[in-house]
Design an enzyme around this catalytic site. Structure first.
Site, PDB file in Angstrom:
ATOM      1  N   GLN A   1      39.470  27.319  53.059  1.00 54.49           N
ATOM      2  CA  GLN A   1      40.555  28.229  52.681  1.00 54.49           C
ATOM      3  C   GLN A   1      41.535  28.428  53.841  1.00 54.49           C
ATOM      4  OE1 GLN A   1      40.332  32.606  52.228  1.00 54.49           O
ATOM      5  NE2 GLN A   1      40.767  32.257  50.064  1.00 54.49           N
TER       6      GLN A   1
ATOM      7  N   CYS B   1      44.557  38.217  50.612  1.00 54.17           N
ATOM      8  CA  CYS B   1      44.142  39.111  51.699  1.00 54.17           C
ATOM      9  C   CYS B   1      45.110  40.288  51.819  1.00 54.17           C
ATOM     10  CB  CYS B   1      44.070  38.353  53.017  1.00 54.17           C
ATOM     11  SG  CYS B   1      43.595  39.451  54.363  1.00 54.17           S
TER      12      CYS B   1
ATOM     13  N   ASN C   1      36.751  37.309  39.660  1.00 49.75           N
ATOM     14  CA  ASN C   1      36.133  37.818  40.893  1.00 49.75           C
ATOM     15  C   ASN C   1      36.315  39.336  40.966  1.00 49.75           C
ATOM     16  OD1 ASN C   1      37.262  38.148  44.215  1.00 49.75           O
ATOM     17  ND2 ASN C   1      35.127  37.829  43.716  1.00 49.75           N
TER      18      ASN C   1
ATOM     19  N   ASP D   1      33.328  42.717  41.911  1.00 49.81           N
ATOM     20  CA  ASP D   1      32.288  43.685  41.539  1.00 49.81           C
ATOM     21  C   ASP D   1      31.067  43.108  40.837  1.00 49.81           C
ATOM     22  OD1 ASP D   1      34.193  45.377  42.555  1.00 49.81           O
ATOM     23  OD2 ASP D   1      34.569  46.459  40.679  1.00 49.81           O
TER      24      ASP D   1
ATOM     25  N   ARG E   1      30.671  40.381  48.040  1.00 51.79           N
ATOM     26  CA  ARG E   1      29.860  41.388  48.728  1.00 51.79           C
ATOM     27  C   ARG E   1      28.395  41.402  48.298  1.00 51.79           C
ATOM     28  NH1 ARG E   1      33.379  46.288  47.091  1.00 51.79           N
ATOM     29  NH2 ARG E   1      33.675  44.874  45.330  1.00 51.79           N
TER      30      ARG E   1
HETATM   31  C1  LIG Z   1      33.508  40.787  54.653  1.00 53.79           C
HETATM   32  C2  LIG Z   1      34.552  40.215  53.720  1.00 53.79           C
HETATM   33  C3  LIG Z   1      35.424  39.251  54.165  1.00 53.79           C
HETATM   34  C4  LIG Z   1      36.351  38.688  53.280  1.00 53.79           C
HETATM   35  N1  LIG Z   1      37.139  37.663  53.707  1.00 53.79           N
HETATM   36  C5  LIG Z   1      37.908  36.989  52.800  1.00 53.79           C
HETATM   37  C6  LIG Z   1      38.575  35.777  53.152  1.00 53.79           C
HETATM   38  O1  LIG Z   1      38.466  35.286  54.288  1.00 53.79           O
HETATM   39  N2  LIG Z   1      39.331  35.174  52.188  1.00 53.79           N
HETATM   40  C7  LIG Z   1      39.451  35.680  50.914  1.00 53.79           C
HETATM   41  O2  LIG Z   1      40.141  35.089  50.059  1.00 53.79           O
HETATM   42  N3  LIG Z   1      38.821  36.815  50.561  1.00 53.79           N
HETATM   43  C8  LIG Z   1      38.047  37.455  51.459  1.00 53.79           C
HETATM   44  N4  LIG Z   1      37.344  38.548  51.058  1.00 53.79           N
HETATM   45  C9  LIG Z   1      37.419  38.992  49.644  1.00 53.79           C
HETATM   46  C10 LIG Z   1      36.302  38.344  48.812  1.00 53.79           C
HETATM   47  O3  LIG Z   1      36.434  36.949  48.808  1.00 53.79           O
HETATM   48  C11 LIG Z   1      36.332  38.865  47.364  1.00 53.79           C
HETATM   49  O4  LIG Z   1      37.552  38.537  46.774  1.00 53.79           O
HETATM   50  C12 LIG Z   1      36.154  40.366  47.267  1.00 53.79           C
HETATM   51  O5  LIG Z   1      35.131  40.823  48.126  1.00 53.79           O
HETATM   52  C13 LIG Z   1      35.857  40.822  45.831  1.00 53.79           C
HETATM   53  O6  LIG Z   1      34.693  40.209  45.365  1.00 53.79           O
HETATM   54  P1  LIG Z   1      33.260  40.994  45.327  1.00 53.79           P
HETATM   55  O7  LIG Z   1      33.469  42.255  44.560  1.00 53.79           O
HETATM   56  O8  LIG Z   1      32.319  40.040  44.674  1.00 53.79           O
HETATM   57  O9  LIG Z   1      32.918  41.294  46.765  1.00 53.79           O
HETATM   58  C14 LIG Z   1      36.441  39.154  51.943  1.00 53.79           C
HETATM   59  C15 LIG Z   1      35.571  40.157  51.526  1.00 53.79           C
HETATM   60  C16 LIG Z   1      34.627  40.686  52.378  1.00 53.79           C
HETATM   61  C17 LIG Z   1      33.676  41.737  51.870  1.00 53.79           C
END
Ligand SMILES: Cc1cc2nc3c(=O)[nH]c(=O)nc-3n(C[C@H](O)[C@H](O)[C@H](O)COP(=O)(O)O)c2cc1C
EC number: 1.3.1.-
Length: 345
Positions: A72, A102, A204, A206, A229
């Site tokens: 990415q 982001c 994507n 939760d 997460r």
């Molecule tokens: C610690 C952390 C770092 C993340 N870094 C990135 C990243 O580098 N690139 C990105 O597109 N999303 C990043 N995200 C977002 C996740 O890819 C994802 O979209 C977001 O956590 C929602 O999904 P979830 O509810 O399954 O956690 C990050 C999330 C977390 C918690």
């Protein structure tokens, strides 16, 4: 079967989210071994890659066993992003993903990440520049829009598909929401159900249980899901979801021995990847997460957090095995942390 360019994935693939400081090669391997179908690197700055290729080059490392892997990139300048895409091309991941999601102020201020949700023309130009400069399939990960009043993901999806992306992952929140509230998948479903859209659409936000994965699969009709997460400290969620989708049954929680095993596997890979000092430090945040729920496990914390000799750490992990022999782990709900809670908008 779900197809991204020439990559074939199983039906309803489960994707490991790109996560800064989390989705490194050792963690990706652990997720892959536990059922992730496609994994992503953390986001990599296109500027950083161009200016400091040697340091950033490490971020492009991929183990064969974790493939297929997406790298990415983020960046707000077309030429620089295209150049970075060429550098990525040389390292041969399966695909290149662009981060338009982001929400962090510093990234948004560069006109990168979710910042471009306010300027769809720029987003399209950045994407097109990438598509034209690489032979890899290009995918995009983004959010629903900038804020509640400008949820433009339906337009974004069509326009990015028109310039050649091969799949789109949508986090069901806006930039201004950061991680607040619940992810809203209804707009993701609208994108998926748009008859003009023919690329895979991944949902994507939760997902933290097999039941929720099945419910969202049925309710929103997406082609697959990306999980972030919930798998930090619980990579077994991938296999649990796959099993539940196939059989309707919940697997028992991973045993103590499986948890210790994952600690050892990741330690081994971490040493290999980061070397003897950084490899040990990098693991310190992981042990207790993997062992969460074991009563009294904190008494091992000091040793796991201070020892620097891999064999001594492995011995502590073996002590844990002995101490909890026969102990049955209960399934526990996976809590989702409000990441970026204190991040300035
Ligand atoms: C610690 C952390 C770092 C993340 N870094 C990135 C990243 O580098 N690139 C990105 O597109 N999303 C990043 N995200 C977002 C996740 O890819 C994802 O979209 C977001 O956590 C929602 O999904 P979830 O509810 O399954 O956690 C990050 C999330 C977390 C918690």
């Amino acid at each position: 079967m779900v197809q991204i360019g020439n990559i074939q994935l199983p039906d309803f693939p489960l994707l490991l989210a790109p996560m800064e400081d989390v989705s490194d090669p050792p963690f990706r391997v652990v997720c892959k071994r536990n059922g992730a179908d496609l994994v992503f690197t953390e986001f990599i700055s296109s500027e950083g890659l161009i200016r400091d290729a040697i340091r950033c080059r490490r971020k492009l490392d991929i183990y064969d066993e974790e493939r297929p892997t997406g790298i990415q990139l983020f960046g707000g300048d077309e030429e620089r992003l295209a150049l970075a895409a060429k550098i990525v091309d040389v390292t041969q991941p399966e695909l290149l993903d662009i981060n338009f999601g982001c929400p962090v102020k510093g990234i948004v201020a560069q006109g990168a990440g979710a910042g471009v949700l306010r300027d769809v023309d720029l987003m399209v130009r950045l994407t097109e520049a990438c598509v034209k400069s690489t032979n890899l399939p290009v995918t995009v990960k983004t959010r629903l829009g900038w804020d509640d009043d400008s949820k433009n993901i339906e337009e974004v999806a069509e326009r990015l598909q028109d310039v050649g992306i091969k799949a789109l992952t949508i986090h069901g929140r806006t930039r201004c929401q950061l991680y607040k509230g619940e992810a809203d998948w209804s707009l993701i479903a609208k994108v998926k159900n748009n008859p003009r859209i023919h690329i895979p659409i991944f949902g994507n936000g939760d997902i933290n249980s097999p039941q929720k994965a099945l419910e969202y699969k049925n309710r929103y009709g997406v082609d697959g899901i990306m999980i972030g997460r919930a798998v930090i400290g619980y990579p077994w969620l991938f296999r649990e979801i796959r099993h539940y989708l196939q059989t309707g049954e919940l697997l028992p929680a991973p045993t103590v021995s499986e948890r210790v095993d994952v600690c050892k596997q990741q330690l081994h890979k971490s040493l290999q990847y980061k070397g003897p000092v950084a490899g040990i430090y990098a693991m310190r945040g992981h042990y207790l997460r993997y062992l969460k729920g074991l009563p009294g496990v904190k008494e091992f914390r000091t040793s796991l957090m201070t020892l620097t000799d891999p064999e001594a750490i492995a011995a502590v992990l073996d002590d844990i095995l002995v101490r909890y022999e026969g102990y049955t782990m209960e399934r526990a709900p996976i809590e989702l942390v409000n990441y970026h809670e204190n991040c300035p908008l």
